[in-house]
Design a protein around this motif. Structure first.
Motif, PDB file in Angstrom:
ATOM      1  N   ARG A   3       0.815  -1.210   0.000  1.00 12.84           N
ATOM      2  CA  ARG A   3       0.000   0.000   0.000  1.00 12.84           C
ATOM      3  C   ARG A   3       0.856   1.270   0.000  1.00 12.84           C
ATOM      4  O   ARG A   3       0.398   2.341   0.397  1.00 12.84           O
ATOM      5  CB  ARG A   3      -0.949   0.029   1.217  1.00 12.84           C
ATOM      6  N   LEU A   4       2.102   1.140  -0.460  1.00 11.20           N
ATOM      7  CA  LEU A   4       2.971   2.294  -0.620  1.00 11.20           C
ATOM      8  C   LEU A   4       2.795   2.854  -2.037  1.00 11.20           C
ATOM      9  O   LEU A   4       2.265   2.172  -2.909  1.00 11.20           O
ATOM     10  CB  LEU A   4       4.425   1.896  -0.362  1.00 11.20           C
ATOM     11  N   PRO A   5       3.231   4.084  -2.296  1.00 12.14           N
ATOM     12  CA  PRO A   5       2.994   4.708  -3.603  1.00 12.14           C
ATOM     13  C   PRO A   5       3.496   3.860  -4.774  1.00 12.14           C
ATOM     14  O   PRO A   5       4.517   3.188  -4.680  1.00 12.14           O
ATOM     15  CB  PRO A   5       3.778   6.026  -3.503  1.00 12.14           C
ATOM     16  N   LYS A   6       2.770   3.948  -5.897  1.00 14.00           N
ATOM     17  CA  LYS A   6       3.082   3.124  -7.066  1.00 14.00           C
ATOM     18  C   LYS A   6       4.455   3.444  -7.645  1.00 14.00           C
ATOM     19  O   LYS A   6       5.230   2.542  -7.960  1.00 14.00           O
ATOM     20  CB  LYS A   6       2.013   3.331  -8.145  1.00 14.00           C
ATOM     21  N   LEU A   7       4.748   4.739  -7.813  1.00 16.11           N
ATOM     22  CA  LEU A   7       6.003   5.111  -8.462  1.00 16.11           C
ATOM     23  C   LEU A   7       7.203   4.627  -7.667  1.00 16.11           C
ATOM     24  O   LEU A   7       8.165   4.102  -8.234  1.00 16.11           O
ATOM     25  CB  LEU A   7       6.076   6.629  -8.651  1.00 16.11           C
ATOM     26  N   GLU A   8       7.163   4.776  -6.340  1.00 15.67           N
ATOM     27  CA  GLU A   8       8.257   4.295  -5.493  1.00 15.67           C
ATOM     28  C   GLU A   8       8.381   2.770  -5.584  1.00 15.67           C
ATOM     29  O   GLU A   8       9.502   2.238  -5.639  1.00 15.67           O
ATOM     30  CB  GLU A   8       8.017   4.713  -4.042  1.00 15.67           C
ATOM     31  N   SER A   9       7.266   2.070  -5.624  1.00 11.56           N
ATOM     32  CA  SER A   9       7.282   0.610  -5.716  1.00 11.56           C
ATOM     33  C   SER A   9       7.875   0.158  -7.051  1.00 11.56           C
ATOM     34  O   SER A   9       8.699  -0.756  -7.097  1.00 11.56           O
ATOM     35  CB  SER A   9       5.861   0.051  -5.559  1.00 11.56           C
ATOM     36  N   PHE A  10       7.460   0.801  -8.138  1.00 12.23           N
ATOM     37  CA  PHE A  10       7.987   0.455  -9.455  1.00 12.23           C
ATOM     38  C   PHE A  10       9.470   0.806  -9.544  1.00 12.23           C
ATOM     39  O   PHE A  10      10.260   0.071 -10.139  1.00 12.23           O
ATOM     40  CB  PHE A  10       7.209   1.194 -10.549  1.00 12.23           C
ATOM     41  N   PHE A  11       9.856   1.921  -8.939  1.00 13.22           N
ATOM     42  CA  PHE A  11      11.250   2.350  -8.994  1.00 13.22           C
ATOM     43  C   PHE A  11      12.164   1.347  -8.301  1.00 13.22           C
ATOM     44  O   PHE A  11      13.280   1.086  -8.761  1.00 13.22           O
ATOM     45  CB  PHE A  11      11.393   3.731  -8.347  1.00 13.22           C
ATOM     46  N   SER A  12      11.693   0.769  -7.185  1.00 14.05           N
ATOM     47  CA  SER A  12      12.507  -0.214  -6.471  1.00 14.05           C
ATOM     48  C   SER A  12      12.799  -1.424  -7.357  1.00 14.05           C
ATOM     49  O   SER A  12      13.886  -2.004  -7.300  1.00 14.05           O
ATOM     50  CB  SER A  12      11.815  -0.653  -5.178  1.00 14.05           C
ATOM     51  N   ILE A  13      11.839  -1.807  -8.199  1.00 14.33           N
ATOM     52  CA  ILE A  13      12.048  -2.925  -9.122  1.00 14.33           C
ATOM     53  C   ILE A  13      12.936  -2.506 -10.289  1.00 14.33           C
ATOM     54  O   ILE A  13      13.796  -3.265 -10.746  1.00 14.33           O
ATOM     55  CB  ILE A  13      10.697  -3.452  -9.650  1.00 14.33           C
ATOM     56  N   GLN A  14      12.737  -1.293 -10.789  1.00 12.56           N
ATOM     57  CA  GLN A  14      13.581  -0.799 -11.877  1.00 12.56           C
ATOM     58  C   GLN A  14      15.044  -0.783 -11.480  1.00 12.56           C
ATOM     59  O   GLN A  14      15.921  -1.158 -12.267  1.00 12.56           O
ATOM     60  CB  GLN A  14      13.126   0.606 -12.289  1.00 12.56           C
ATOM     61  N   MET A  15      15.322  -0.348 -10.241  1.00 13.33           N
ATOM     62  CA  MET A  15      16.709  -0.318  -9.768  1.00 13.33           C
ATOM     63  C   MET A  15      17.325  -1.710  -9.782  1.00 13.33           C
ATOM     64  O   MET A  15      18.505  -1.874 -10.072  1.00 13.33           O
ATOM     65  CB  MET A  15      16.774   0.236  -8.341  1.00 13.33           C
ATOM     66  N   MET A  16      16.501  -2.711  -9.435  1.00 13.79           N
ATOM     67  CA  MET A  16      16.998  -4.082  -9.322  1.00 13.79           C
ATOM     68  C   MET A  16      17.525  -4.585 -10.658  1.00 13.79           C
ATOM     69  O   MET A  16      18.497  -5.323 -10.726  1.00 13.79           O
ATOM     70  CB  MET A  16      15.874  -4.991  -8.824  1.00 13.79           C
ATOM     71  N   PHE A  17      16.892  -4.164 -11.753  1.00 12.51           N
ATOM     72  CA  PHE A  17      17.298  -4.627 -13.072  1.00 12.51           C
ATOM     73  C   PHE A  17      18.200  -3.628 -13.802  1.00 12.51           C
ATOM     74  O   PHE A  17      19.104  -4.023 -14.535  1.00 12.51           O
ATOM     75  CB  PHE A  17      16.059  -4.891 -13.936  1.00 12.51           C
ATOM     76  N   LEU A  18      17.936  -2.342 -13.607  1.00 11.77           N
ATOM     77  CA  LEU A  18      18.590  -1.328 -14.432  1.00 11.77           C
ATOM     78  C   LEU A  18      19.744  -0.616 -13.742  1.00 11.77           C
ATOM     79  O   LEU A  18      20.617  -0.068 -14.409  1.00 11.77           O
ATOM     80  CB  LEU A  18      17.560  -0.279 -14.877  1.00 11.77           C
ATOM     81  N   GLY A  19      19.734  -0.592 -12.400  1.00 11.06           N
ATOM     82  CA  GLY A  19      20.718   0.211 -11.683  1.00 11.06           C
ATOM     83  C   GLY A  19      20.114   1.557 -11.316  1.00 11.06           C
ATOM     84  O   GLY A  19      19.089   1.977 -11.871  1.00 11.06           O
ATOM     85  N   ASN A  20      20.742   2.272 -10.375  1.00 12.81           N
ATOM     86  CA  ASN A  20      20.122   3.497  -9.855  1.00 12.81           C
ATOM     87  C   ASN A  20      20.057   4.637 -10.870  1.00 12.81           C
ATOM     88  O   ASN A  20      19.002   5.243 -11.060  1.00 12.81           O
ATOM     89  CB  ASN A  20      20.844   3.956  -8.581  1.00 12.81           C
TER      90      ASN A  20
END
Length: 397
Positions: A129-146
């Protein structure tokens, strides 16, 4: 006793981050509890079940296959080097990054990686139930890097308020890039690298929501989708990816050489004033309380504390090279927590990379917010690595 200390460490890390939070009353504990429960379940699945072990083995085999493919190209250019029984770090760990970066960009080009990020990000957002953009960003970092993940959402960053921008800066400290996994696997055990990746992702979200909680209105809780007009042709994409990979290799190589050399210089200066004093010994003392909370013996505590300091002051490659030389002399628990702790980009140089990315995307005025809150980034990076290591440590003795 050591197990209880490991459990205590989890509460101490979360408690310290909460104590440092300037917005304690705004912290929502229910999403945090849900994320911790999810992490315990994920770690148990990966390290405590046969299916999880097979999954990790499959991922490791896949990345080893990618490295083998990369070695084909390296052998074509450097046949005499690759024919040696022992291949240097530059050829065995760094040059394969070029191929792995290209492979991930091909997945992104055809929408495969984007689809994975969208689906997993949606699950995390619904679960926590945390914000969508922050949740998606955490996954993006995992694959793409910061820095790459920040570039992907650059259009949305422009319209965000400063307090929410800081959340993305804090989270960026805890990432790794999928393209770097192959290099890690040449030095440390695969099962703990792959365990650390999702834990870092969730812990970055968890601790950012404690250190810098934000309230996001429903109409603002959206995720930016890049338009098709930004998409380049296939051959331009892979050619650019290869150049990006090569630049990454050069940057890592320069940092490893420079930091190792600077450490030697600093040790020489310290030794001039106090015989036998080194930066490693200083770090082992400074970080020993945190290492002790990992549930380690006193001997291993001092060694892991030394690795922590090396990682924060230099980078994880320097520390992993040291750990690689000592794997056979350490207990399974020590290897597990040390490897997990080292599997992230959290160090001083990463702060500079994040600031540079914010500056290029948002300009100097907005990026100054990162400069004013460097301590929050460092606290988050250290705390995420510790929390991930402590959770993995619960399952390996």
């Amino acid at each position: 006793m050591y197990f209880l200390m490991n459990v205590l460490g989890i509460f101490v890390v979360i408690g310290l981050v909460f104590a440092l939070s300037p917005k304690k009353r705004e912290v929502k504990w229910k999403p945090i509890g849900i994320l911790i429960a999810a992490e315990l379940l994920i770690t148990w699945f990966m390290l405590g079940t046969k299916i999880g072990g097979q999954a990790i083995g499959g991922f490791a085999s896949f990345f080893n296959w990618l490295i083998a493919c990369a070695n084909e190209g390296i052998s074509f250019v450097f046949p005499s080097v690759m024919a040696n029984e022992q291949v240097d770090f530059f050829f065995s760990a760094l040059l394969p990054i070029i191929v792995i970066v290209t492979f991930f960009d091909i997945l992104s080009y055809f929408g495969i990686l984007t689809w994975i990020i969208d689906k997993v990000g949606w699950v995390i957002s619904r679960l926590s139930r945390l914000p969508k953009l922050e949740s998606f960003f955490s996954i993006q970092m995992m694959f793409l890097g910061n820095t790459e993940a920040l570039a992907v959402i650059r259009q949305q960053l422009v319209v965000l308020k400063d307090n929410r921008l800081l959340t993305f800066g804090i989270m960026s400290m805890s990432s790794i890039s999928g393209s770097i996994i192959g290099a890690y696997l040449t030095m440390v055990p695969a099962e703990y690298v792959f365990s650390a990746i999702p834990l870092n992702c969730l812990n970055a979200l968890l601790l950012a929501s404690i250190l810098n909680p934000v309230q996001v209105a429903k109409e603002e809780d959206i995720v930016y989708v890049p338009p098709k007009s930004e998409k380049k042709d296939f051959f331009s994409t892979i050619s650019n990816s290869m150049m990006v990979g090569m630049n990454m290799v050069i940057v890592i190589l320069a940092m490893v050489i420079g930091y190792v050399a600077l450490t030697a210089i600093l040790n020489g200066i310290l030794g001039f004033f106090i015989d036998g004093l080194t930066i490693q010994k200083i770090f082992s003392i400074l970080f020993s309380p945190f290492a002790f909370l990992l549930g380690l013996s006193w001997k291993d505590t001092m060694y892991v504390a030394q690795l922590m300091g090396i990682k924060m002051a230099t980078n994880e490659f320097v520390a992993m090279l040291d750990l690689k030389e000592n794997l056979n002399t350490l207990s399974p628990h020590t290897v597990a927590v040390a490897t997990t702790f080292l599997t992230s980009f959290a160090n001083f140089s990463t702060v500079g990379m994040i600031y540079g990315t914010f500056s290029s995307v948002l300009g100097d005025e907005k990026s100054s917010m990162i400069g004013k809150n460097v301590w929050k980034l460092l606290v988050s990076g250290m705390a995420v690595s510790l929390l991930s290591a402590m959770i993995v440590g619960l399952y390996v003795w």
